[in-house]
Design an enzyme around this catalytic site. Structure first.
Site, PDB file in Angstrom:
ATOM      1  N   GLY A   1      48.766 -37.350  -3.588  1.00 16.67           N
ATOM      2  CA  GLY A   1      50.191 -37.074  -3.718  1.00 16.67           C
ATOM      3  C   GLY A   1      50.731 -37.219  -5.122  1.00 16.67           C
TER       4      GLY A   1
ATOM      5  NE  ARG B   1      85.709 -50.998   2.891  1.00 21.62           N
ATOM      6  CZ  ARG B   1      86.132 -50.068   2.036  1.00 21.62           C
ATOM      7  NH1 ARG B   1      85.415 -49.770   0.977  1.00 21.62           N
ATOM      8  NH2 ARG B   1      87.285 -49.450   2.242  1.00 21.62           N
TER       9      ARG B   1
ATOM     10  CD  GLU C   1      44.009 -31.323 -13.328  1.00 18.58           C
ATOM     11  OE1 GLU C   1      42.866 -31.290 -13.807  1.00 18.58           O
ATOM     12  OE2 GLU C   1      44.361 -32.127 -12.449  1.00 18.58           O
TER      13      GLU C   1
ATOM     14  CB  ILE D   1      41.024 -34.795  -3.995  1.00 17.90           C
ATOM     15  CG1 ILE D   1      40.150 -34.613  -5.234  1.00 17.90           C
ATOM     16  CG2 ILE D   1      41.421 -33.431  -3.427  1.00 17.90           C
ATOM     17  CD1 ILE D   1      38.775 -34.027  -4.927  1.00 17.90           C
ATOM     18  N   GLY D   2      44.349 -35.296  -3.085  1.00 21.35           N
ATOM     19  CA  GLY D   2      45.213 -35.431  -1.916  1.00 21.35           C
ATOM     20  C   GLY D   2      46.049 -36.694  -1.878  1.00 21.35           C
TER      21      GLY D   2
ATOM     22  NE  ARG E   1      89.294 -52.604   0.366  1.00 19.80           N
ATOM     23  CZ  ARG E   1      90.026 -51.516   0.574  1.00 19.80           C
ATOM     24  NH1 ARG E   1      89.674 -50.362   0.039  1.00 19.80           N
ATOM     25  NH2 ARG E   1      91.104 -51.567   1.320  1.00 19.80           N
TER      26      ARG E   1
ATOM     27  CG  ASP F   1      87.208 -49.465  -2.406  1.00 20.07           C
ATOM     28  OD1 ASP F   1      86.757 -48.618  -1.618  1.00 20.07           O
ATOM     29  OD2 ASP F   1      88.261 -49.306  -3.048  1.00 20.07           O
TER      30      ASP F   1
ATOM     31  N   GLY G   1      45.466 -40.287  -9.198  1.00 19.43           N
ATOM     32  CA  GLY G   1      45.067 -40.593  -7.832  1.00 19.43           C
ATOM     33  C   GLY G   1      43.948 -39.671  -7.406  1.00 19.43           C
TER      34      GLY G   1
ATOM     35  CD  GLU H   1      41.911 -29.204  -2.435  1.00 16.08           C
ATOM     36  OE1 GLU H   1      42.160 -29.516  -3.618  1.00 16.08           O
ATOM     37  OE2 GLU H   1      42.690 -29.403  -1.483  1.00 16.08           O
TER      38      GLU H   1
ATOM     39  CG  ASP I   1      87.843 -45.530  -4.364  1.00 10.21           C
ATOM     40  OD1 ASP I   1      87.469 -45.288  -3.199  1.00 10.21           O
ATOM     41  OD2 ASP I   1      88.791 -46.297  -4.631  1.00 10.21           O
TER      42      ASP I   1
ATOM     43  CB  THR J   1      51.001 -32.631  -7.948  1.00  6.70           C
ATOM     44  OG1 THR J   1      49.729 -32.619  -8.614  1.00  6.70           O
ATOM     45  CG2 THR J   1      51.843 -31.483  -8.476  1.00  6.70           C
TER      46      THR J   1
END
Length: 379
Positions: free
Chosen positions: A189, A84, A208, A186-187, A95, A98, A184, A320, A100, A191
């Site tokens: 991602g 657009r 957890e 530890i670390g 166009r 569109d 996954g 950790e 709206d 959470t």
């Protein structure tokens, strides 16, 4: 959990493959704005206010957690991405798309670039007819009348034709899943991703409670001494939490996201426990595992070890900071073995090593798309 609001949008197009344009816009809105609850029939009208090719128009109902300002910004970005081009005379130009903003709950909004309800909607049959189809009893907050009554008072005499064309309503995670477990190393991602999905899809979260475990800091100081009490306390807590929390929710009505699955207990126990301890632990685990509700989808976030160590250092938990890369690799191998042998779960592995789904919207949307496109086979 963010507040979900209801907005109604009008979509129109008269350039290129018009039906494809509408479908593309719906798909983008579903991904970047929120869950599309309803789509009206597709209507054909002559160009309004200028001479050009006929338009195809629809109205859609969307559940979103975006603010009105963010909503407008997002739909404008979608328009631009679809090609657009806005000019001085944009109001009366052909166009490709569109979009709206017609209504936003029952709010009356007067910003510089956004006025809601849309100032011209009551005078446009190509808006009011499809909107009445999906929201006849919605009250216009200024006219103080239902959309149906407003349509009956509309003075637009232009013709509008209901077509046989159909759009496919994009399926949201809420429509497809009742319960997703995100796992996954530890670390990785998990959470963070669970919370993001919870916010965006109004999901019930089961997170957890690792921070409450008194054995965890001690374990990292003396693994041999504290491994067994740590793993047993985690197993008991995970079993209790999953049993209690999932029992509170209606698995057929609520959308639930957890940042772990109870099999995590066995994976870590395999790495940390001595052989004799593990045999005893496995007996307890097998009894509990039979009673736990299985998720519709098990998502495993893979991060390479280098990235895991950077994430662990960045989040700064003191206990950790001395985790060895060899320990993380053993944990990953445990997960890999579980995923390879477990036949009773729908499983999705996502490599997030090169993704930044927290700061890059496109990475987050790519993950959601992968989750949404899984073909479920296990029931």
């Amino acid at each position: 959990m963010k507040i979900q609001r209801t907005t109604y949008l009008s979509l129109g197009t008269n350039q290129g493959n018009t039906l494809s344009n509408l479908q593309k816009a719906c798909d983008e809105i579903a991904q970047k704005v929120g869950r599309i609850v309803q789509i009206s029939s597709v209507y054909k009208t002559a160009s309004w206010g200028f001479k050009s090719d006929d338009f195809l128009n629809v109205c859609i109902e969307v559940s979103t957690n975006l603010t009105p300002e963010k909503l407008l910004k997002t739909v404008l970005e979608i328009e631009t991405a679809m090609g657009r081009k806005r000019g001085v005379a944009e109001k009366y130009e052909a166009r490709i798309i569109d979009i709206d903003v017609l209504l936003f709950d029952d709010e009356i909004i007067f910003y510089e670039n956004l006025k809601v309800p849309h100032p011209s909607m009551l005078d446009r049959k190509f808006v009011m007819v499809p909107l009445t189809e999906i929201a006849p009893n919605m009250r216009h907050p200024i006219a103080k009348k239902t959309i149906l009554i407003c349509l009956q008072s509309c003075n637009d005499a232009s013709d509008i034709e209901k077509t046989d064309l159909q759009l496919e309503r994009p399926i949201s995670l809420v429509d497809k899943y009742n319960y997703i477990a995100i796992e996954g190393n530890i670390g990785a991602g998990k959470t963070t991703l669970a919370k993001m999905i919870g916010d965006d899809f109004n999901a019930k979260l089961v997170l957890e409670r690792f921070a409450d475990n008194p054995f965890l800091p001690k374990f990292y100081e003396d693994k041999e001494r504290y491994a067994f009490p740590l793993e047993m306390s985690f197993l008991a807590d995970r079993y209790s939490q999953l049993s209690d929390d999932l029992a509170q929710f209606d698995l057929f009505k609520n959308f639930i996201v957890s940042d772990y699955y109870i099999f995590k207990s066995l994976i870590f126990a395999q790495v940390t426990l001595a052989k004799e301890e593990y045999v005893l632990y496995r007996r307890m685990f097998d009894i509990m595992y039979k009673e736990i509700t299985k998720p519709d989808l098990y998502v495993y976030l893979y991060q390479n070890t280098e990235r895991l160590l950077k994430n662990i250092k960045k989040r700064g938990r003191d206990y950790e900071q001395n985790i060895a890369s060899e320990y993380l690799e053993k944990i990953h191998q445990g997960y890999a073995g579980f995923i390879k042998t477990e036949q009773n779960l729908n499983t999705l592995i996502i490599d997030v090593s090169e993704l930044d789904f927290v700061n890059k919207k496109q990475d987050y949307h790519a993950i959601i798309k992968q989750i949404n496109e899984v073909e479920l086979t296990v029931k």
